[in-house]
Design a protein around this motif. Structure first.
Motif, PDB file in Angstrom:
ATOM      1  N   GLN A 156      78.710  34.785 -78.733  1.00  0.00           N
ATOM      2  CA  GLN A 156      78.318  33.423 -79.107  1.00  0.00           C
ATOM      3  C   GLN A 156      77.168  32.959 -78.204  1.00  0.00           C
ATOM      4  OE1 GLN A 156      79.634  32.591 -82.208  1.00  0.00           O
ATOM      5  NE2 GLN A 156      80.098  30.613 -81.316  1.00  0.00           N
ATOM      6  N   SER A 157      76.215  32.304 -78.790  1.00  0.00           N
ATOM      7  CA  SER A 157      75.061  31.869 -78.002  1.00  0.00           C
ATOM      8  C   SER A 157      74.763  30.409 -78.255  1.00  0.00           C
ATOM      9  CB  SER A 157      73.819  32.689 -78.377  1.00  0.00           C
ATOM     10  OG  SER A 157      74.020  34.053 -78.122  1.00  0.00           O
ATOM     11  N   TYR A 158      74.039  29.831 -77.339  1.00  0.00           N
ATOM     12  CA  TYR A 158      73.517  28.497 -77.530  1.00  0.00           C
ATOM     13  C   TYR A 158      72.153  28.439 -76.853  1.00  0.00           C
ATOM     14  CZ  TYR A 158      75.424  27.863 -72.796  1.00  0.00           C
ATOM     15  OH  TYR A 158      75.739  28.011 -71.466  1.00  0.00           O
ATOM     16  N   VAL A 159      71.480  27.314 -76.957  1.00  0.00           N
ATOM     17  CA  VAL A 159      70.129  27.182 -76.436  1.00  0.00           C
ATOM     18  C   VAL A 159      70.101  26.052 -75.414  1.00  0.00           C
ATOM     19  CG1 VAL A 159      67.741  26.629 -77.052  1.00  0.00           C
ATOM     20  CG2 VAL A 159      69.140  27.986 -78.614  1.00  0.00           C
ATOM     21  N   LEU A 160      69.349  26.278 -74.350  1.00  0.00           N
ATOM     22  CA  LEU A 160      69.081  25.207 -73.387  1.00  0.00           C
ATOM     23  C   LEU A 160      67.577  25.044 -73.254  1.00  0.00           C
ATOM     24  CD1 LEU A 160      71.585  26.076 -70.498  1.00  0.00           C
ATOM     25  CD2 LEU A 160      71.801  24.237 -72.173  1.00  0.00           C
ATOM     26  N   ARG A 161      67.198  23.810 -72.976  1.00  0.00           N
ATOM     27  CA  ARG A 161      65.793  23.552 -72.695  1.00  0.00           C
ATOM     28  C   ARG A 161      65.636  23.517 -71.183  1.00  0.00           C
ATOM     29  NH1 ARG A 161      61.777  20.326 -76.372  1.00  0.00           N
ATOM     30  NH2 ARG A 161      59.972  21.545 -75.776  1.00  0.00           N
ATOM     31  N   VAL A 162      64.588  24.126 -70.676  1.00  0.00           N
ATOM     32  CA  VAL A 162      64.412  24.285 -69.236  1.00  0.00           C
ATOM     33  C   VAL A 162      63.613  23.108 -68.666  1.00  0.00           C
ATOM     34  CG1 VAL A 162      63.453  25.753 -67.437  1.00  0.00           C
ATOM     35  CG2 VAL A 162      64.491  26.784 -69.473  1.00  0.00           C
ATOM     36  N   ASP A 163      64.129  22.551 -67.588  1.00  0.00           N
ATOM     37  CA  ASP A 163      63.394  21.546 -66.827  1.00  0.00           C
ATOM     38  C   ASP A 163      63.002  22.161 -65.495  1.00  0.00           C
ATOM     39  OD1 ASP A 163      65.054  18.344 -67.512  1.00  0.00           O
ATOM     40  OD2 ASP A 163      63.450  19.420 -68.529  1.00  0.00           O
ATOM     41  N   GLY A 164      61.740  22.017 -65.117  1.00  0.00           N
ATOM     42  CA  GLY A 164      61.372  22.397 -63.771  1.00  0.00           C
ATOM     43  C   GLY A 164      60.683  23.760 -63.708  1.00  0.00           C
ATOM     44  N   ASP A 165      60.381  24.142 -62.473  1.00  0.00           N
ATOM     45  CA  ASP A 165      59.540  25.311 -62.255  1.00  0.00           C
ATOM     46  C   ASP A 165      60.209  26.385 -61.420  1.00  0.00           C
ATOM     47  OD1 ASP A 165      57.510  23.941 -59.495  1.00  0.00           O
ATOM     48  OD2 ASP A 165      59.666  24.049 -59.820  1.00  0.00           O
ATOM     49  N   SER A 166      61.541  26.313 -61.298  1.00  0.00           N
ATOM     50  CA  SER A 166      62.182  27.230 -60.362  1.00  0.00           C
ATOM     51  C   SER A 166      62.162  28.674 -60.846  1.00  0.00           C
ATOM     52  CB  SER A 166      63.624  26.793 -60.074  1.00  0.00           C
ATOM     53  OG  SER A 166      64.409  26.903 -61.233  1.00  0.00           O
ATOM     54  N   MET A 167      61.862  28.896 -62.106  1.00  0.00           N
ATOM     55  CA  MET A 167      61.868  30.264 -62.603  1.00  0.00           C
ATOM     56  C   MET A 167      60.503  30.691 -63.143  1.00  0.00           C
ATOM     57  SD  MET A 167      64.881  31.203 -61.957  1.00  0.00           S
ATOM     58  CE  MET A 167      65.131  32.736 -62.847  1.00  0.00           C
ATOM     59  N   ILE A 168      59.450  30.090 -62.617  1.00  0.00           N
ATOM     60  CA  ILE A 168      58.130  30.383 -63.214  1.00  0.00           C
ATOM     61  C   ILE A 168      57.686  31.815 -62.976  1.00  0.00           C
ATOM     62  CG2 ILE A 168      57.310  28.024 -63.277  1.00  0.00           C
ATOM     63  CD1 ILE A 168      55.662  28.593 -60.800  1.00  0.00           C
ATOM     64  N   ASP A 169      58.099  32.410 -61.865  1.00  0.00           N
ATOM     65  CA  ASP A 169      57.698  33.798 -61.645  1.00  0.00           C
ATOM     66  C   ASP A 169      58.402  34.760 -62.589  1.00  0.00           C
ATOM     67  OD1 ASP A 169      57.335  33.397 -58.040  1.00  0.00           O
ATOM     68  OD2 ASP A 169      55.986  32.953 -59.712  1.00  0.00           O
ATOM     69  N   GLU A 170      59.401  34.263 -63.280  1.00  0.00           N
ATOM     70  CA  GLU A 170      60.040  35.059 -64.341  1.00  0.00           C
ATOM     71  C   GLU A 170      59.459  34.699 -65.705  1.00  0.00           C
ATOM     72  OE1 GLU A 170      62.102  37.477 -64.572  1.00  0.00           O
ATOM     73  OE2 GLU A 170      62.621  37.691 -62.470  1.00  0.00           O
ATOM     74  N   GLY A 171      58.420  33.922 -65.695  1.00  0.00           N
ATOM     75  CA  GLY A 171      57.825  33.563 -66.976  1.00  0.00           C
ATOM     76  C   GLY A 171      58.639  32.572 -67.770  1.00  0.00           C
TER      77      GLY A 171
END
Lengths: 198, 198
Positions: A109-124
DNA sequence: CTTGCCCGTTCTCCATTTGTTCTCTAATGT
DNA sequence: ACATTAGAGAACAAATGGAGAACGGGCAAG
């Protein structure tokens, strides 16, 4: 048949007679159509129908619609909220669904989240991106996870188990890895897909 | 059954009743037609309808129009090849299609490319990602484009027009901006979406 | 080039709608 | 008589959805 009461069958018939593009009728509207005077009365039946998997609320969480497994050609997942580092998942203001190709999904089962912020920018993964999260409560080292800390604060990070500790790595040199005893951290899901619109 | 709210269904009905040749109505026009006083209120509903893939902006980026459910029942785009910096687009050896949600598409014809390399990592576009490319032969400064240099070598970069020169910027400090006389560069398309699988 | 207007987008505030739970009552069945 | 079902209606709380304000991008006019 399904062992439905007379009234339950009437509710289903009423929903079936509606056009697909008509709105999901509120309980008041169903009452009026079926000659009931009390939403409370209707609700008992609705609850039974929900328990039987035959109806569910509309897209905005209100009203009533049929659960028809064939009637959802649109390959969508629910958008459950926004996630930033270290805060509760912020529920979105409206129930939304997002079309997500099956190729971006996991097997569960999956769902979607919208990302806030820049903590994962090096992961694109940039601010405003959508991430597809597969419900899982375990993760392998290196996987990107939605982790809940102290039953309260959710964060999107790279997971590492280090002995009895969990290390949650940002993908941004500006943020330090966060270490917690493993029993303070719950894995809520694993990232299996990501999308961005320009 | 779509499970729409009452207002969402009204919006769809309003759009459906318009002549196909009429312009896409602005939010103000839809408000007026439906008796709303605030575009902000309408916008919430519109956002939900967009997320469900039922409406999109008009041709000029404004207003509201129905998504055409019959145009592409398969909801896929062709994957035309792989793109790396400075090489011809490498055709894939088998015709592939990828399911791409309408929310990630532009208004024009689109196709998909698979990204090779790391030249755009600071833009969150990683090796192996898919990018959705809308056919366009012009671009605005700052847009991510597929550019063809000397009718031969394609590249994915950020576009800048600087006088009579085109500057193609990588999003990776390891790569220098590339400058060409404008007549050596053709814009093949503009990036409108991006997806990644983990 | 500058300026003003249109328009989409985001946000806050708040009233109303709506779902949910509960009690009471009437009708029916055992 | 007792149990069960189902309906009315009241109360409560969540949250939807509307108004309106503010901001900024894009485009057309000067």
């Amino acid at each position: 048949m399904l062992g439905l009461s007379r009234r339950q069958a009437e509710i289903l018939a009423f929903l079936r007679e509606r056009e697909p593009t008509e709105h999901a009728p509120t309980l008041d509207e169903v009452c009026e159509a079926l000659g009931l005077r009390s939403r409370g009365s209707l609700h008992k039946h609705v609850r039974a129908l929900q328990a039987a998997g035959l109806v569910r609320p509309g897209a905005n969480g209100r009203g009533l619609q049929l659960c028809d497994p064939d009637a959802d050609p649109e390959d969508t997942l629910p958008v459950l909220g926004r996630i930033a580092a270290g805060q509760p998942i912020e529920a979105i203001d409206q129930q939304q669904h997002l079309a997500v190709p099956s190729i971006l999904r996991g097997r569960g089962q999956s769902y979607v989240l919208r990302v806030d912020g820049d903590s994962m920018i090096d992961e694109g993964i940039l601010d405003g991106d959508w991430v597809v999260v597969e419900h899982r409560d375990t993760a392998r080292n290196g996987e990107l996870v939605v982790a809940l800390v102290d039953d309260e604060n959710a964060t999107l990070k790279r997971f590492q188990l280090d002995g009895a500790e969990v290390v949650l790595h940002a993908a941004n040199a500006a943020y330090e890895p966060q270490r917690y005893p493993a029993d303070r951290v719950q894995i809520q899901g694993v990232i299996v897909g990501q999308m961005r619109r320009y």
